[in-house]
Design an enzyme around this catalytic site. Structure first.
Site, mmCIF file in Angstrom:
data_model
loop_
_atom_site.group_PDB
_atom_site.id
_atom_site.type_symbol
_atom_site.label_atom_id
_atom_site.label_comp_id
_atom_site.label_asym_id
_atom_site.label_seq_id
_atom_site.Cartn_x
_atom_site.Cartn_y
_atom_site.Cartn_z
ATOM 1 N NE ARG A 115 -38.417 -60.333 0.922
ATOM 2 C CZ ARG A 115 -37.845 -61.430 0.150
ATOM 3 N NH1 ARG A 115 -37.078 -61.169 -1.069
ATOM 4 N NH2 ARG A 115 -38.677 -62.477 0.080
ATOM 5 C CG HIS A 160 -36.598 -66.591 2.109
ATOM 6 N ND1 HIS A 160 -36.567 -65.248 1.639
ATOM 7 C CD2 HIS A 160 -35.810 -67.261 1.426
ATOM 8 C CE1 HIS A 160 -35.611 -65.322 0.503
ATOM 9 N NE2 HIS A 160 -35.078 -66.611 0.391
ATOM 10 C CD GLU A 205 -36.558 -66.353 -5.477
ATOM 11 O OE1 GLU A 205 -35.856 -65.624 -5.882
ATOM 12 O OE2 GLU A 205 -36.221 -67.300 -4.927
ATOM 13 C CG ASN A 345 -37.435 -62.177 -5.091
ATOM 14 O OD1 ASN A 345 -37.934 -61.011 -4.867
ATOM 15 N ND2 ASN A 345 -37.564 -63.250 -4.336
ATOM 16 C CE1 TYR A 347 -30.553 -62.101 -7.069
ATOM 17 C CE2 TYR A 347 -32.662 -63.087 -7.153
ATOM 18 C CZ TYR A 347 -31.582 -62.582 -6.491
ATOM 19 O OH TYR A 347 -31.613 -62.697 -5.104
ATOM 20 C CD GLU A 415 -34.313 -62.745 -2.829
ATOM 21 O OE1 GLU A 415 -33.715 -63.229 -3.986
ATOM 22 O OE2 GLU A 415 -35.277 -63.439 -2.213
#
Length: 524
Positions: A115, A160, A205, A345, A347, A415
């Site tokens: 990606r 992005h 995002e 994404n 985390y 992500e």
């Protein structure tokens, strides 16, 4: 134990446990191992295991071969103190010149997919179709061709965060016409690369992007508009995403046969207690995060609790109407159904709560609208970034929530990563453990019916972490030596661990490779 249906499945439970604060009942989302030991499960052959990057963070070549200025180019030259260590993306990992090495790295890993993002101003230097830069097209064509030659699938992000500076000067994402220009850019990219690229991400995002730009003003264009600009930016990005989707759907899908989605940031919220306030706070957190973007696409409008909370806060603060501008019926229909898949994404996870300390904000703000607070368990393994702690069950629960709330859409983890400090060098054991733990959570979710189709670790190589700079956070599977003009790439232990996972299709927590002794990697 009691089941909480908002978590989307009986496998995600609330467990009463004393943690952090005496006599306070906190909650943990735990995995019911109904399907046996995840260590013996295998990823399907068609499951995409790869890595991710973005253009501004690794490419460099900021003005090479006719590339135009993005907001990051402009502001970091004008105000270098925006970035904590005064670095910028002028060279970064120099992937503009070292892209062949990056593809070689992917091949070393055995990655099935990559990606990456296209720089808008490398294709259209002033952001508009007035001039199409042939050098930019040639660069991405070479990259895509190399990937395909090594059987690595390109998953391409159109945007992005590197907005052309001309549009920022005209209001940026607070101006709905920026979405029209985005559609024109998307059309060119689809036309040029769509015969080879079959997976497109429109926007990365939007929530974090809008928050850092307009809620807190810490990313270019450094404009603070709390509780107003954040929502308007998100609204316009949704419309821009829908425009790109429809352009592809009408003009390119039949001949190219690709798919279009978007990538959303999504933490997993855990109620800090079994009080009604805290359980409602979890629902509100989900509405204000994934719901703000997924509900319009999968359900036709903003979540009702998001609309009601912002309207109530607006009235309390003396506004004559809600600070959240509603979509028209035409816009709702235009956005509805505009995702063939969703990129997530993810985390970290966090605890959420609601009490008098977070109620009754007198001035507009996103936090004031949510009226909730957050914290994390200090026993969760800590990364270099304070808020990024390892709690892999959160990813499982998030995937289950998406499955049950949005009719099990196709999902890619676009992500997922764990930043380390430069001092931790190549033996990034905590990152390697994080990688295995979160991939185990993905396997558990797939065993329980999640339509997760791929996983992309962030990131392939160390890059510029936006306002945090080049030196503080090291996300890369490969270390980049920024003191070396050649930007030498060296495999970390996490890279060797990931290689073994991709090769075997399984997760072995006992595998302990030596990054200093492995001869299979060309560390140059």
């Amino acid at each position: 134990m009691m089941n909480l249906t908002i978590f989307g499945t009986g496998a995600c439970l609330l467990q009463r446990s004393k943690m952090l604060v005496p006599l306070v009942l906190l909650t943990l989302c735990v995995i019911t191992q109904a399907n046996g030991n995840a260590s013996v499960k295998k990823f399907p052959e068609n499951f995409l295991l790869g890595a991710a990057t973005s253009a501004y963070q690794i490419e460099g070549g900021w003005n090479a071969d006719g590339k135009g200025e993005s907001v990051w180019d402009y502001y970091l030259h004008k105000q270098p103190d925006i970035v904590k260590d005064f670095t910028n993306g002028d060279i970064a990992a120099d992937s503009y010149h070292l892209y062949e090495r990056d593809v070689e790295i992917l091949k070393e890993l055995g990655a099935k997919a990559y990606r990456f993002s296209i720089s808008w101003t490398r294709i259209l230097p002033d952001g508009t179709t007035n001039f199409i830069n042939p050098h930019g097209i040639a660069y991405y064509s070479r990259l895509i061709d190399l990937l395909l030659a090594d059987n690595i699938l390109p998953l391409v992000t159109l945007y992005h965060w590197d907005l052309p500076i001309a549009f920022s000067n005209n209001g940026g994402w607070l101006n709905e016409t920026t979405g029209d220009r985005f559609g024109e850019y998307a059309r060119i990219v689809f036309n040029v690369f769509g015969d080879k690229v079959k997976h497109w991400i429109t926007v990365n995002e939007p929530s974090i992007h809008c928050s850092f730009m307009y809620e807190y003003g810490i990313h270019p264009p450094l404009k603070k508009s709390p509780g107003v600009g954040f929502y308007e930016c998100g609204r316009n990005l949704l419309l821009a995403h829908a425009k790109a989707y429809h352009i592809y759907d009408v003009e390119f899908r039949k001949n190219q046969g690709g798919k279009v989605g978007l990538s959303l940031d999504a933490e997993w919220p855990i109620a800090a207690s079994d009080s009604l306030d805290d359980l409602e706070a979890v629902k509100d957190y989900l509405a204000f995060s994934v719901g703000q973007y997924m509900d319009p696409i999968f359900k036709g409008d903003y979540p009702e609790r998001l609309v009601n909370r912002i309207a109530a806060a607006s009235r309390r603060q003396g506004c004559t109407s809600s600070r959240l501008q509603p979509f028209t019926d035409k816009q709702k229909a235009y956005i509805n159904g505009t995702a063939d898949f969703v990129g997530i994404n993810h985390y970290f996870s966090l605890y959420v709560y609601r009490n008098e300390s977070v109620r009754g904000y007198e001035t507009p703000s996103f936090l004031g609208d949510t009226e909730l607070g957050t914290f994390q368990d200090p026993s969760w393994p800590q990364s270099a970034f304070t808020r990024m702690r390892e709690y892999a069950p959160g990813l499982y629960c998030l995937l289950m929530y998406l499955k049950d709330t949005y009719h099990n859409p196709a999902v890619y983890i676009t992500e997922n990563g764990f930043p380390m400090t430069p001092a931790e060098d190549l033996n990034d054991d905590k990152k390697a453990h994080y990688l295995r733990a979160y991939l185990k959570a993905v396997l558990d979710a797939k065993a329980d019916g999640s339509n997760c189709q791929g996983y992309f670790f962030w990131s392939l190589v160390d890059g510029l972490e936006w306002a945090s700079g080049l030196q503080k956070y090291k996300f890369g599977l490969y270390q980049v030596d920024y003191n070396d003009p050649s930007r030498k790439r060296t495999a970390r232990k996490s890279a060797l661990v990931y290689k073994e996972i991709i090769h075997s299709g399984t997760i072995d927590f006992s595998y302990n490779p030596d990054p200093y002794g492995d001869k299979c990697f060309k560390n140059t």
